[in-house]
Design a protein around this motif. Structure first.
Motif, PDB file in Angstrom:
ATOM      1  N   ARG A   1       0.878  -1.104  -0.060  1.00  0.00           N
ATOM      2  CA  ARG A   1       0.054   0.010   0.251  1.00  0.00           C
ATOM      3  C   ARG A   1       0.863   1.198   0.029  1.00  0.00           C
ATOM      4  NH1 ARG A   1       2.046   2.702   4.529  1.00  0.00           N
ATOM      5  NH2 ARG A   1       1.681   1.695   6.442  1.00  0.00           N
TER       6      ARG A   1
ATOM      7  N   ALA B   1       0.248   5.236   1.683  1.00  0.00           N
ATOM      8  CA  ALA B   1      -0.419   5.763   2.520  1.00  0.00           C
ATOM      9  C   ALA B   1      -0.447   7.376   2.667  1.00  0.00           C
ATOM     10  CB  ALA B   1      -0.813   4.844   3.864  1.00  0.00           C
TER      11      ALA B   1
ATOM     12  N   GLU C   1      -4.411   9.207   4.486  1.00  0.00           N
ATOM     13  CA  GLU C   1      -4.440   9.322   5.877  1.00  0.00           C
ATOM     14  C   GLU C   1      -4.648  10.574   6.119  1.00  0.00           C
ATOM     15  OE1 GLU C   1      -0.823   7.218   7.243  1.00  0.00           O
ATOM     16  OE2 GLU C   1      -2.204   5.388   7.081  1.00  0.00           O
TER      17      GLU C   1
ATOM     18  N   TYR D   1      -1.596   8.638  14.622  1.00  0.00           N
ATOM     19  CA  TYR D   1      -1.210   7.857  13.608  1.00  0.00           C
ATOM     20  C   TYR D   1      -0.836   6.453  13.849  1.00  0.00           C
ATOM     21  CZ  TYR D   1       2.841   6.031  10.783  1.00  0.00           C
ATOM     22  OH  TYR D   1       3.528   5.125  10.187  1.00  0.00           O
TER      23      TYR D   1
ATOM     24  N   ARG E   1       7.738   1.953   3.317  1.00  0.00           N
ATOM     25  CA  ARG E   1       7.698   3.140   3.664  1.00  0.00           C
ATOM     26  C   ARG E   1       9.054   3.714   4.005  1.00  0.00           C
ATOM     27  NH1 ARG E   1       4.465   2.257   9.427  1.00  0.00           N
ATOM     28  NH2 ARG E   1       6.051   0.975  10.608  1.00  0.00           N
TER      29      ARG E   1
HETATM   30  N1  GLU Z   1       0.836   8.775   6.190  1.00  0.00           N
HETATM   31  C1  GLU Z   1       2.183   8.776   6.247  1.00  0.00           C
HETATM   32  C2  GLU Z   1       2.833   9.851   5.588  1.00  0.00           C
HETATM   33  O1  GLU Z   1       2.459  10.456   4.712  1.00  0.00           O
HETATM   34  C3  GLU Z   1       2.598   7.274   6.043  1.00  0.00           C
HETATM   35  C4  GLU Z   1       2.706   6.432   7.092  1.00  0.00           C
HETATM   36  C5  GLU Z   1       3.136   5.009   6.744  1.00  0.00           C
HETATM   37  O2  GLU Z   1       3.246   4.761   5.422  1.00  0.00           O
HETATM   38  O3  GLU Z   1       3.033   4.177   7.648  1.00  0.00           O
HETATM   39  O4  GLU Z   1       4.093  10.167   5.987  1.00  0.00           O
END
Ligand code: GLU
Length: 278
Positions: A4, A6, A40, A190, A208
């Motif tokens: 994924r 996010a 998110e 988060y 990530r």
């Molecule tokens: N939403 C987070 C960001 O934009 C990413 C979090 C994740 O990949 O766990 O940095």
């Protein structure tokens, strides 16, 4: 394999986001798996519909496809509440009313050589840990996880290509402290949202940036307490600017839309971040 991407719709996607999304996408495609997108947007004070639309436009332009409907964290508050209920029911949460300056004051003067910061900011000195934990989950208040209420559980996850990574609750007490699982203004955090959602989406491989690696033992602990599976993690290198600084949301200069407006192609972006052409 299910991967994924996010992003938070709080600014333009830049080269670092493109790298993360492309790695996750390529990995799923190579494995004949699925690639998912998740918006998110729990921080409603910063999330904007226009940034969300730009995320779809940029990713589409990059050549990515994803399954619909796209998961939106702002639709999932009930699921986060259910998770909070589980933790509250185990007596593991306490309400915290400290402001940042209260925390600073309670910590006293910094000692030389002692790092007072964890992945979430200041390591909380447990000022509110005696707060009552009866009844139902209290609304509109910050909730912290009481690490001292837990046995010294080992926390293990697999970092792809680098094998097993070990941490423990004892280590978290030192390096992270009683972290926030629900912020007063968003009824989640988060950490809680990412853990609940990765499980709900059946994500097997989390791709990530390495900047989030320090928070991963927090996620593994929440997975353990909520009885959720721990995915394999791929923390990748960060894309840096010419001065070696990692790209931030405000680095509009590296925004994908800007490269695109200047005539770059998706393969130019791949080349810029060190990925083979599609
Ligand atoms: N939403 C987070 C960001 O934009 C990413 C979090 C994740 O990949 O766990 O940095």
């Amino acid at each position: 394999m299910i991967t994924r991407f996010a992003p938070s719709p709080t600014g333009p996607l830049h080269l670092g986001h493109a790298y993360s999304a492309l790695v996750a996408y390529d990995m799923a495609v190579a494995a004949g798996g699925r690639f998912l997108l998740r918006i998110e947007d729990i921080d409603q004070s910063r999330a904007r519909a226009a940034w969300e639309q730009q995320i779809y436009d940029d990713l589409q332009w990059l050549g990515l496809t994803w399954e619909e409907p796209v998961m939106q964290q702002s639709d999932r508050l009930q699921d986060y509440h259910a998770a909070l209920n589980v933790l509250w029911g185990q007596g593991l949460l306490y309400p915290c009313t400290c402001s940042r300056s209260d925390i600073k004051e309670a910590m006293g003067a910094p000692q030389e050589g002692v790092d007072q910061h964890g992945p979430d900011g200041l390591i909380y000195p447990r000022t509110c840990c005696e707060a009552l934990r009866v009844g139902v989950v209290p609304p509109d208040v910050t909730l912290r996880l009481d690490l001292n209420a837990l046995p010294d559980l080992p926390l293990m996850y697999t970092e792809a290509d680098r094998g097993r990574h070990w941490a423990s609750v004892a280590e978290l007490r030192q390096t992270t402290g009683d972290f926030v699982v629900a912020r007063k203004d968003m009824a989640t955090s988060y950490h809680l949202a990412v853990v609940v959602d990765d499980a709900a989406q059946g994500v097997t491989d989390v791709v990530r940036g390495a900047d989030i690696q320090d928070a991963t033992p927090i996620h593994v602990l929440l997975q353990t307490l909520l009885n959720l599976p721990t995915p394999t993690y791929h923390h990748h290198r960060l894309i840096r600017d010419d001065n070696g600084k990692r790209l931030a949301k405000r680095d509009d200069a590296r925004a994908l839309s800007k490269y695109r407006a200047e005539g770059a192609t998706p393969n130019d972006i791949r080349r810029l971040v060190g990925l083979p052409a599609a």
